[in-house]
Design a protein around this motif. Structure first.
Motif, PDB file in Angstrom:
ATOM      1  N   VAL A  47      60.981  77.679  73.920  1.00  0.00           N
ATOM      2  CA  VAL A  47      61.963  78.622  73.382  1.00  0.00           C
ATOM      3  C   VAL A  47      63.146  77.806  73.396  1.00  0.00           C
ATOM      4  N   GLN A  48      63.891  77.699  72.383  1.00  0.00           N
ATOM      5  CA  GLN A  48      65.125  77.133  72.206  1.00  0.00           C
ATOM      6  C   GLN A  48      66.299  78.035  71.986  1.00  0.00           C
ATOM      7  N   LEU A  49      66.897  78.136  73.028  1.00  0.00           N
ATOM      8  CA  LEU A  49      68.470  78.996  72.572  1.00  0.00           C
ATOM      9  C   LEU A  49      69.572  77.982  72.129  1.00  0.00           C
ATOM     10  N   GLN A  50      70.372  78.227  71.384  1.00  0.00           N
ATOM     11  CA  GLN A  50      71.371  77.548  70.929  1.00  0.00           C
ATOM     12  C   GLN A  50      72.839  78.164  71.208  1.00  0.00           C
ATOM     13  N   ALA A  51      73.436  77.420  72.173  1.00  0.00           N
ATOM     14  CA  ALA A  51      74.976  78.178  72.412  1.00  0.00           C
ATOM     15  C   ALA A  51      75.913  77.257  71.668  1.00  0.00           C
ATOM     16  N   SER A  52      77.004  77.900  71.124  1.00  0.00           N
ATOM     17  CA  SER A  52      78.041  77.252  70.864  1.00  0.00           C
ATOM     18  C   SER A  52      79.478  78.003  70.870  1.00  0.00           C
ATOM     19  N   GLY A  53      80.419  77.210  70.331  1.00  0.00           N
ATOM     20  CA  GLY A  53      81.755  77.979  70.527  1.00  0.00           C
ATOM     21  C   GLY A  53      82.638  77.520  71.583  1.00  0.00           C
ATOM     22  N   GLY A  54      82.165  76.514  72.543  1.00  0.00           N
ATOM     23  CA  GLY A  54      83.123  76.247  73.447  1.00  0.00           C
ATOM     24  C   GLY A  54      84.062  75.234  72.969  1.00  0.00           C
ATOM     25  N   GLY A  55      85.081  74.909  73.856  1.00  0.00           N
ATOM     26  CA  GLY A  55      86.113  73.980  73.488  1.00  0.00           C
ATOM     27  C   GLY A  55      87.447  74.076  74.454  1.00  0.00           C
ATOM     28  N   LEU A  56      88.419  73.602  73.993  1.00  0.00           N
ATOM     29  CA  LEU A  56      89.619  73.348  74.847  1.00  0.00           C
ATOM     30  C   LEU A  56      90.690  74.491  74.512  1.00  0.00           C
ATOM     31  N   VAL A  57      91.056  75.215  75.226  1.00  0.00           N
ATOM     32  CA  VAL A  57      92.179  76.365  75.058  1.00  0.00           C
ATOM     33  C   VAL A  57      92.815  76.376  76.132  1.00  0.00           C
ATOM     34  N   GLN A  58      94.369  76.628  75.823  1.00  0.00           N
ATOM     35  CA  GLN A  58      95.280  76.925  76.857  1.00  0.00           C
ATOM     36  C   GLN A  58      95.148  78.143  77.475  1.00  0.00           C
ATOM     37  N   ALA A  59      95.745  78.238  78.847  1.00  0.00           N
ATOM     38  CA  ALA A  59      95.462  79.623  79.628  1.00  0.00           C
ATOM     39  C   ALA A  59      96.237  80.608  78.823  1.00  0.00           C
ATOM     40  N   GLY A  60      95.689  81.785  78.822  1.00  0.00           N
ATOM     41  CA  GLY A  60      96.049  82.915  78.125  1.00  0.00           C
ATOM     42  C   GLY A  60      95.153  82.957  76.785  1.00  0.00           C
ATOM     43  N   GLY A  61      94.725  81.801  76.465  1.00  0.00           N
ATOM     44  CA  GLY A  61      94.099  82.008  74.712  1.00  0.00           C
ATOM     45  C   GLY A  61      92.725  82.674  74.867  1.00  0.00           C
ATOM     46  N   SER A  62      92.023  82.758  73.712  1.00  0.00           N
ATOM     47  CA  SER A  62      90.692  83.243  73.632  1.00  0.00           C
ATOM     48  C   SER A  62      89.894  82.429  72.775  1.00  0.00           C
ATOM     49  N   LEU A  63      88.481  82.597  73.272  1.00  0.00           N
ATOM     50  CA  LEU A  63      87.290  81.870  72.772  1.00  0.00           C
ATOM     51  C   LEU A  63      86.298  82.743  72.490  1.00  0.00           C
ATOM     52  N   ARG A  64      85.496  82.588  71.608  1.00  0.00           N
ATOM     53  CA  ARG A  64      84.099  83.402  71.543  1.00  0.00           C
ATOM     54  C   ARG A  64      83.017  82.536  71.413  1.00  0.00           C
ATOM     55  N   LEU A  65      82.123  82.771  72.328  1.00  0.00           N
ATOM     56  CA  LEU A  65      80.701  81.783  72.743  1.00  0.00           C
ATOM     57  C   LEU A  65      79.773  82.496  71.680  1.00  0.00           C
ATOM     58  N   SER A  66      78.911  81.752  71.169  1.00  0.00           N
ATOM     59  CA  SER A  66      77.694  82.565  70.301  1.00  0.00           C
ATOM     60  C   SER A  66      76.425  81.768  70.809  1.00  0.00           C
ATOM     61  N   CYS A  67      75.258  82.567  70.789  1.00  0.00           N
ATOM     62  CA  CYS A  67      74.061  82.314  71.100  1.00  0.00           C
ATOM     63  C   CYS A  67      73.007  82.721  70.320  1.00  0.00           C
ATOM     64  N   VAL A  68      72.328  81.689  69.778  1.00  0.00           N
ATOM     65  CA  VAL A  68      71.039  82.279  68.916  1.00  0.00           C
ATOM     66  C   VAL A  68      69.644  82.249  69.668  1.00  0.00           C
ATOM     67  N   ALA A  69      69.048  83.144  69.767  1.00  0.00           N
ATOM     68  CA  ALA A  69      67.535  83.129  70.363  1.00  0.00           C
ATOM     69  C   ALA A  69      66.577  83.617  69.478  1.00  0.00           C
ATOM     70  N   PRO A  70      65.457  82.950  69.629  1.00  0.00           N
ATOM     71  CA  PRO A  70      64.407  83.484  68.609  1.00  0.00           C
ATOM     72  C   PRO A  70      63.971  84.985  68.964  1.00  0.00           C
ATOM     73  N   ARG A  71      63.774  85.740  67.805  1.00  0.00           N
ATOM     74  CA  ARG A  71      63.650  87.222  67.891  1.00  0.00           C
ATOM     75  C   ARG A  71      62.509  87.655  68.596  1.00  0.00           C
ATOM     76  N   ARG A  72      61.355  86.762  68.599  1.00  0.00           N
ATOM     77  CA  ARG A  72      60.009  86.986  69.260  1.00  0.00           C
ATOM     78  C   ARG A  72      60.431  87.171  70.872  1.00  0.00           C
ATOM     79  N   THR A  73      61.349  86.271  71.435  1.00  0.00           N
ATOM     80  CA  THR A  73      61.455  86.325  72.854  1.00  0.00           C
ATOM     81  C   THR A  73      62.773  86.867  73.203  1.00  0.00           C
ATOM     82  N   SER A  74      63.497  87.570  72.421  1.00  0.00           N
ATOM     83  CA  SER A  74      64.707  88.260  72.809  1.00  0.00           C
ATOM     84  C   SER A  74      64.870  89.318  72.430  1.00  0.00           C
ATOM     85  N   SER A  75      64.212  90.222  71.338  1.00  0.00           N
ATOM     86  CA  SER A  75      64.773  91.580  70.945  1.00  0.00           C
ATOM     87  C   SER A  75      64.124  92.522  71.661  1.00  0.00           C
TER      88      SER A  75
END
Length: 123
Positions: free
Chosen positions: A1-29
């Motif tokens: 089963v492959q989960l794919q995470a994304s959205g990381g990066g470099l940000v200054q203190a006080g900033g914001s980021l949103r991480l995303s992850c997609v998982a196969p529905r058959r294993t996560s629903s």
């Protein structure tokens, strides 16, 4: 089963980021999902989790009030919205699918993992 995470990066203190992850529905629903992180030289630690139906969430004390976990069933995605980031939030962040509908805070509660996405917060 492959989960794919994304959205990381470099940000200054006080900033914001949103991480995303997609998982196969058959294993996560019908399963809870969570986010963990691991900083260099440290053990993997729990960040947040969300129940199978999105109705229950858990947060680590050190991110409570700054991070928000959510999931979208139509797209089989789970998100981690991170705000007021601090340098100590720097880590590789991993998404995971729990063994049960409601999750715990330990890595052994999860059986499928993504490859991780790096978040770096500069001071």
């Amino acid at each position: 089963v492959q989960l794919q995470a994304s959205g990381g990066g470099l940000v200054q203190a006080g900033g914001s980021l949103r991480l995303s992850c997609v998982a196969p529905r058959r294993t996560s629903s019908n399963n809870a999902m969570g986010w963990f992180r691991q900083a260099p030289g440290k053990e993997r630690e729990f960040v947040a989790s969300i129940s199978w139906n999105g109705g229950s969430t858990l947060y680590a004390d050190n991110v409570q009030g700054r991070f928000t976990i959510s999931r979208d069933f139509a797209s089989s995605m789970v998100y981690l919205q991170m705000s007021s980031l601090k340098p100590e939030d720097t880590a590789v962040y991993y998404c995971a699918v729990a063994r049960k509908s409601y999750s715990g805070r330990t890595p052994t509660d999860y059986n499928y993992w993504g490859q991780g996405t790096l978040v770096t917060v500069s001071s």
